[in-house]
Design an enzyme around this catalytic site. Structure first.
Site: not given
Length: 245
Positions: A145, A158
């Site tokens: 990501s 995250y």
């Protein structure tokens, strides 16, 4: 002159997290390009529906929990048993949640760490072990990501897992490149999937329409694998035109 590409026809690709989102879109597009896929997820019934759609001659289901190293070994073994070899692995499984560092429970944080980081390690170890035994290289693709490049203020844990994936892939690239094993990291921004629904995103939110599509990321995976073996893409970040970087 036509652009040089690598033909994926007959190649064998293992894909984790294949019952929805990026993983499912990737499996479908790979089969469209002639590859055969071994697909893994925890939901065996939904996984079998995907195999039924793609065709048993093109896909095999290997249910498993990516947090368990035995599942990674089973995925590789399932690909080899069904199709004779393994050429590529796409480590795609990931979960996310948005909020402050203290907002999630200890159990939820542990689950995210194990799902995003541990699963990537197990998948890559199993794939590299197989590539080395075959002796003719292979491809590793990690779906990370943009949070692994610069995390936002509402995604510290995250982002930590995604930074870990970027570091894992980059280091592995330096380890195995001379063996003919390519390691690529794809870092998408927001993707319109079930990701983080109920954990910072709301289903049906009109803002999701401005995000990338799962097919966009799948296209990147296929493009990376189609590159001639003389070159490699180590890191690819992508954003929708509507989302600020």
């Amino acid at each position: 002159m036509p652009v040089e590409t690598r033909d994926l026809t007959g190649t064998v690709v293992a894909v984790t997290g294949a019952t929805s989102g990026i993983g499912q879109a990737t499996a479908r597009l790979l089969v469209e390009h002639g590859a055969r896929v071994a697909v893994q997820a925890r939901r065996a019934e939904q996984l079998q529906l995907l195999v039924d759609e793609l065709g048993a001659d093109r896909a095999v289901a290997v249910p498993g929990d990516v947090q368990d190293p035995a599942s990674a070994e089973a995925l590789v073994a399932g690909a080899v048993e069904a199709f004779g070899r393994l050429d590529s692995v796409v480590a795609n499984v990931g979960i996310g949640a948005y909020g402050g560092i203290l907002d999630a429970s200890d159990d939820d944080v542990t689950t995210m760490l194990r799902t995003n980081v541990d699963s990537s390690v197990w998948a890559l170890r199993s794939a590299v072990r197989r590539f080395r035994s075959q002796g003719d290289g292979g491809d590793v693709v990690v779906i990370s990501s943009v949070a692994g490049l610069r995390g936002g203020g509402n995604e510290a844990v995250y982002a930590a897992t995604k930074f870990a994936q970027v570091g894992l892939a980059g280091s592995l690239d330096r380890e195995v490149r001379e063996e003919g094993i390519r390691v690529s990291t794809i870092c998408p921004a927001g993707v319109e999937t079930g990701f983080a629904i109920g954990a910072g995103r709301t289903e049906g939110d009109p803002a999701l329409a401005d995000f990338l599509r799962a097919d966009d990321v799948a296209h990147c995976v296929v493009t990376v694998l189609e590159q001639p073996r003389r070159l490699r893409t180590t890191l690819w970040a992508l954003w929708s035109m509507a989302e600020p970087s």
